[in-house]
Design a protein around this motif. Structure first.
Motif, PDB file in Angstrom:
ATOM      1  N   LYS A 104      -7.506   1.894  -3.702  1.00  0.00           N
ATOM      2  CA  LYS A 104      -8.894   2.338  -3.640  1.00  0.00           C
ATOM      3  C   LYS A 104      -9.012   3.790  -4.082  1.00  0.00           C
TER       4      LYS A 104
ATOM      5  N   ASP B  41      -6.216  -7.023  -8.259  1.00  0.00           N
ATOM      6  CA  ASP B  41      -5.556  -8.213  -7.778  1.00  0.00           C
ATOM      7  C   ASP B  41      -5.950  -9.407  -8.636  1.00  0.00           C
TER       8      ASP B  41
ATOM      9  N   PRO C  14       0.801  -1.215   0.000  1.00  0.00           N
ATOM     10  CA  PRO C  14       0.000   0.000   0.000  1.00  0.00           C
ATOM     11  C   PRO C  14       0.838   1.271   0.000  1.00  0.00           C
TER      12      PRO C  14
ATOM     13  N   GLU D 238      -9.461  -7.258   4.059  1.00  0.00           N
ATOM     14  CA  GLU D 238      -8.766  -5.969   4.139  1.00  0.00           C
ATOM     15  C   GLU D 238      -8.236  -5.725   5.539  1.00  0.00           C
TER      16      GLU D 238
ATOM     17  N   TYR E 154      -1.777  -4.890  -4.739  1.00  0.00           N
ATOM     18  CA  TYR E 154      -2.544  -4.230  -3.695  1.00  0.00           C
ATOM     19  C   TYR E 154      -3.517  -3.269  -4.354  1.00  0.00           C
ATOM     20  N   GLU E 155      -4.792  -3.498  -4.186  1.00  0.00           N
ATOM     21  CA  GLU E 155      -5.765  -2.695  -4.899  1.00  0.00           C
ATOM     22  C   GLU E 155      -5.816  -1.274  -4.354  1.00  0.00           C
TER      23      GLU E 155
ATOM     24  N   GLU F 291      -4.298  -5.327   6.513  1.00  0.00           N
ATOM     25  CA  GLU F 291      -3.784  -4.181   7.252  1.00  0.00           C
ATOM     26  C   GLU F 291      -2.961  -4.657   8.428  1.00  0.00           C
TER      27      GLU F 291
ATOM     28  N   PRO G 192      -8.319  -8.929  -1.550  1.00  0.00           N
ATOM     29  CA  PRO G 192      -9.254  -9.076  -0.430  1.00  0.00           C
ATOM     30  C   PRO G 192      -9.817 -10.479  -0.264  1.00  0.00           C
TER      31      PRO G 192
ATOM     32  N   LYS H 176     -14.126  -7.426   3.120  1.00  0.00           N
ATOM     33  CA  LYS H 176     -13.832  -6.518   4.235  1.00  0.00           C
ATOM     34  C   LYS H 176     -12.994  -7.198   5.310  1.00  0.00           C
TER      35      LYS H 176
ATOM     36  N   TYR I  76     -21.048  -5.596  -4.611  1.00  0.00           N
ATOM     37  CA  TYR I  76     -21.879  -5.857  -3.445  1.00  0.00           C
ATOM     38  C   TYR I  76     -23.365  -5.671  -3.745  1.00  0.00           C
TER      39      TYR I  76
END
Lengths: 298, 432, 279
Positions: free
Chosen positions: A252, A242, A157, B391, A249-250, B395, B194, B388, A265
């Motif tokens: 955002k 990815d 990141p 992620e 690392y996507e 992290e 993810p 999620k 989603y």
């Protein structure tokens, strides 16, 4: 004579109806109605799987405050915009100024620097993704030649943002250079000759003639650049998506969050709310810049 | 010059519209969507076989990337605009089956699924929704541990069988240069991506926890997070310790995953069977072996099922199910196995010639009897959940402060658990 | 004292050329590197340290991409979509631009402000709504569905309007007095006078349509409608990464736009120039 005028008015109205009419209709269907509908969806829980949405008020906007993914996307987008605008415009101005000193070869340079501009974003991102490969990429190979440690570029990141910024600058610097060329060429030679006679050196000439007269074009370029970088999507999506075999690392960004929430989603209502936030930001930025421009022109 | 270009453009537009119009007249046609690019070769073979049975029917096949695929199916299936056959993995089968989008299989197909020994026993359970069979299995396959035989031989160690042995082996197999930079990963962790990230974290955590990161609740079709426990925290710490500190055996700057293994940049990693044809084509010189997933207190192996389904709103359902049946034929299954490396779902066929040529496939076909096979849950919010959670875990991987810090890791997994439960509550699927 | 504009032959000119050449190298080397990669075999690509020129040059990558992967079809689709969009943008812009510039009618200011307002709104803001609408119209995965959002361009209307304002009214009135119909005036007076801005707008619209990525991404469902951008990206996303064919694919997707650029380079630069001057 009056009849001629009256007939003319009728003919004119008919003409406008036949030409502008369809155009306005298209605008309504393609732009205006969708924008209004998006605003409406943002207050519902519209989902691709749930065909009858219900009104939820400001719920979507409230969630956004706690959505870490959204906040990260917003921060990334703002960072990329600010850094890219600053560096790209500065570099473009620099190249444009020194290009003025070059004679006929300047057209050749202009052409070369414009090539990334006509390269579409997708192949540009594919090319750079390969350049940033940790093992085989040209960038890390150059690093090792210079005895620098290889970087993780698209895999971490911290570095993916640098990679995205580099790609964006590479792609757009030529465009703004051409715009500044226009501005520079429009400054009459007489100004510079007069200044020379008055004893000003090159640096003073740049500061007191070039820069002030370039301001309107600079502001125009700044507005364009800000909007362009704020909507960053394709480079992030293609360069940092990815893949199964080649992880990344996507990175955002706002537009990707809208896409992700809507199409991964299925939360179309929430995605619409994010879209309205994007719109709000763009409007604020444009209005701010117009205000600054207005002050400057005075 | 300009006129010529404009003329060319106009001609192009005309030609295009003619081609478009021409393409519109078609005989009976079915479309097939596959959720993975590797499906192209077996789909082509299936079309060949299908044409022999139904020469007048046109078949159009299309393969996608999984994530882009989901939205398309969701948007088009309810309206009858999706393909006639959709090959998707079990999480999507669950989601769409429950939403009533998938049609029930005709009795001969349902019989196939219910035949004992034809597929893994779990197939029947995953594909029967509300009492009806909604899909025909195509392929599956879980992960195993790939290891570079030369690297292990040089270090003088045997391939690990437990999670602890994996850890120790990773530290022994790493390589650093004089400046202390890692040049070879002992064990390659999935640091990005993810859904993939959380999934591969779970490969290890399952062995310690005895359950997956999201589990089913007491009421059917409800789920809840299973991350807020000591064992998951330990699993996180296991990963973080391998990424920072004295036992560091992996780094973000190294090439990862299959490409990294092919480049010799890592000694071991967990992946599915598709790696085998990849290695054969791209890195035939790497001398590697495969052993089952290392175990801990528990021994759980992940598996999944990709099946052919037919949307309820399709117009050619009968033909579509016929095509699904064709995908089951041995010749198609062989192409699938050979070219893509994925394990065919049919367990009643004889693949001994393929296995003789490539015995490393055996690890993926027969799981050790003491292992428990697990599938991920069928939650509607699957993508959001795994994204999620992934992620948060990724992290955490970057946090040096979590090395040997069990309390810190516990806080992280609790946070992931809370977010998972929140997502489930929003999608109406939460249940203790 | 030297003027900033003087161009004598002194040392600094060489220095400037060096800087510009270094810049040009940075600009060109990514594309050149990809070009070289596209002719290498899979094994040679994965060699560390890498070779610059291919030792075993091969056309296999191009063969794969052009036959197995159906790239020619994608290029055709991109050409079709871009041409349709350009045509539509040009027609709507000249209609709208001329009408706004030279005619008075009720609600003129209202409509103009409306179009002005929509000019700043990025497409990504309302793409979800357009997606739902297209779904209801059953236009998923069709040329009309793909080209729908780019049939008009607000900037185009302004651009042509700006230009049309500068056409002297006497010209138009003279034609009217002679009994010419309004459409004839548009076709035979206004359009010929607007060749330059129309050309520039056409090029701009074409490149925008060609690069249009996010919309085909969400609306195209079958390979027969892939644009070249979409095709290249999906090709890159497969499980097995084959760098040779991806490099060939990238080069192939650049060739059309680069070719058009080299043929029409003056018009490209002119287009940017014009939009800069109008600011």
């Amino acid at each position: 004579m009056i009849k001629f005028v009256q007939n003319a008015k009728k003919r004119h109205l008919l003409f406008v109806l036949c030409t502008l009419g369809p155009v306005i209709v298209l605008f309504f269907y393609i732009r205006i109605i969708p924008i209004v509908k998006t605003a409406w969806y943002s207050f519902t829980d519209y989902s691709l799987l749930k065909v009858n949405p219900s009104f939820v008020g400001f719920h979507n906007y409230a969630i956004m405050f706690h959505d870490t993914a959204f906040k990260e996307a917003l921060s990334n987008t703002l960072t990329v915009t600010v850094v890219c605008v600053l560096i790209t415009l500065t570099l473009a101005l620099f190249f444009s100024v020194i290009l003025m000193r070059v004679g006929r070869a300047s057209a050749v340079y202009e052409l070369i620097y414009f090539i990334p501009v006509v390269t579409p974003w997708v192949p540009a991102s594919v090319i750079w993704r390969w350049l940033f490969d940790p093992s085989y990429g040209l960038v890390n190979q150059l690093f090792s030649l210079l005895h620098l440690p290889p970087q993780s570029w698209l895999q971490s990141p911290d570095h993916v943002i640098i990679a995205i910024i580099i790609i964006s600058i590479w792609k757009t610097v030529g465009y703004y250079m051409v715009i500044f060329n226009v501005g520079l060429r429009n400054i009459p030679d007489i100004f510079y000759e007069a200044a020379t006679i008055d004893g000003a050196n090159r640096r003073k000439q740049f500061r007191y003639i070039t820069l002030p007269l370039l301001k309107p074009i600079f502001l125009f370029a700044a507005i364009m650049a800000v909007i362009q970088f704020f909507n960053v999507f394709t480079v992030a999506y293609v360069a940092s998506a990815d893949n199964q075999g080649s992880p990344s690392y996507e990175f955002k960004v706002l537009v990707w969050e809208i896409y992700r929430n809507g199409f991964n989603y299925y939360k179309m209502g929430y995605a619409s709310a994010q879209a309205m936030v994007l719109l709000a930001f763009v409007l604020i930025i444009v209005l701010l810049q117009f205000k600054v421009a207005g002050n400057e022109i005075d | 010059m300009r006129r010529k270009v404009l003329l060319a453009l106009l001609i192009g537009a005309f030609a295009g519209s003619f081609a478009f119009a021409a393409g519109k007249q078609e005989p009976a046609k079915i479309t097939v969507w596959g959720c993975f690019s590797e499906l192209q070769a077996p789909l082509d073979k299936a079309v060949e076989v299908f044409k022999v049975k139904y020469p007048t029917v046109q078949v159009e096949t299309m393969v996608f990337d999984l994530r882009d695929f989901e939205a398309k199916v969701a948007a088009t299936a309810p309206r009858g605009q999706a393909a006639d056959v959709i090959i998707m993995d079990h999480s999507l089968v669950g989601r769409y089956g429950k939403a009533g989008i998938l049609s029930a299989a005709p009795s001969d197909v349902a019989d196939m699924v219910n035949t004992k020994g034809r597929y893994l026993p779990i197939a029947k359970e995953k594909l029967t929704i509300n009492g009806k069979v909604v899909g025909l299995p195509v392929f599956g396959g879980g992960p195993a541990l790939f290891y570079n035989k030369d690297y292990l031989a040089k270090a003088g160690i045997e391939p690990p069988t437990t999670v602890d042995e994996l850890y120790k082996a990773a530290v022994k197999l790493r390589q650093m240069d004089s400046a202390g930079t890692l040049t070879r990963a002992g064990y390659s962790i999935r640091l990005t991506g993810p859904t993939g990230g959380s999934q591969k974290f779970a490969f290890i955590s399952n062995q310690m926890v005895g359950g997956d990161i999201i589990v089913e609740g007491k009421t059917p079709n409800t789920y809840h997070g299973n991350l807020d426990n000591e064992a998951t925290a330990k699993a996180l710490m296991w990963h973080v310790n391998l990424l920072h500190g004295p036992d560091k055996s992996d780094d973000w700057a190294l090439k990862h995953d299959t490409e990294g293994f092919a480049a010799g940049a890592e000694a071991m990693f967990l992946r599915e069977s598709w790696v085998i044809p990849y290695m054969k084509q791209n890195a035939p010189n790497i001398n590697y072996g495969v052993v089952p997933v290392p175990r801990d207190k528990y021994f759980r192996i992940y598996d999944w099922l990709v099946s052919a389904c037919v949307p309820e709103t399709g117009k050619n359902k009968k033909l579509a199910w016929e095509f699904a049946k064709v995908m089951q034929e041995k010749e198609v299954m062989e192409v699938l196995f050979n070219d893509s490396g994925w394990i065919p779902a049919r367990r009643d066929l004889d693949f001994s010639d393929i296995l003789a040529k490539e015995p490393r496939f055996k690890v993926f076909i027969t799981n050790p009897p003491e292992a428990e096979v697990y599938f991920e849950v069928n939650a509607s919010a699957y993508t959001e959940l795994w994204t999620k959670v992934g992620e948060i875990i990724q992290e955490a991987y970057r946090d040096k402060g979590l090395v040997n810090n069990l309390a810190g890791c516990r806080a992280v997994v609790k946070k992931a658990n809370d977010i998972a439960n929140q997502i489930l509550k929003e999608s109406g699927e939460y249940g203790e | 004292m030297k003027s900033i504009r003087s161009k004598p032959f002194d040392g600094s000119i060489i220095f400037i050329h060096i800087i510009l050449c270094l810049g040009a190298l940075c600009i060109l080397s990514p594309i050149l590197w990809m070009l070289l990669t596209s002719f290498k075999t899979g094994e040679e690509i994965l060699r560390v340290p890498p070779t610059i020129f291919p030792q075993y040059a091969t056309l296999n990558n191009y063969h794969t991409v052009l036959t197995i992967q159906q790239f020619p079809r994608f290029i055709f689709n991109s050409f079709l979509i871009s041409s349709l969009s350009t045509l539509s943008v040009l027609v709507t812009s000249i209609f709208g631009g001329y009408a706004f510039a030279k005619f008075d009618f009720p609600l003129k200011k209202f409509f103009f402000t409306l179009i002005l307002a929509t000019a700043i709104v990025p497409f990504e803001v309302y793409m979800i709504s357009v997606y739902i609408t297209i779904g209801k119209l059953n236009l998923y995965n069709s040329y009309l569905g793909i080209v729908f959002p780019i049939l008009i361009m607000s900037f185009g209307v302004f651009f042509i309007r700006q230009h049309c304002i500068s056409i002297p009214n006497e010209l138009l009135d003279a034609a009217r007095v002679d009994g010419a119909a309004e459409f004839w005036i548009l076709k035979s007076v206004v359009v010929p006078l607007s060749k330059t801005p129309l050309m520039a707008l056409g090029i701009f619209a074409f490149s925008e349509a060609w690069a249009f990525f996010i919309w085909p991404l969400i609306i195209v469902n079958t390979r027969e409608f892939y644009t070249i951008e979409l095709g290249l990206m999906i090709f890159q996303k497969m499980y097995y990464i084959e760098h040779g064919p991806i490099a060939a694919g990238a080069i192939i997707s650049i060739v059309p736009m680069l070719t058009i650029f080299f043929i029409l380079r003056e018009q490209f630069i002119q287009g940017v120039t014009l939009s800069g001057m109008k600011s």
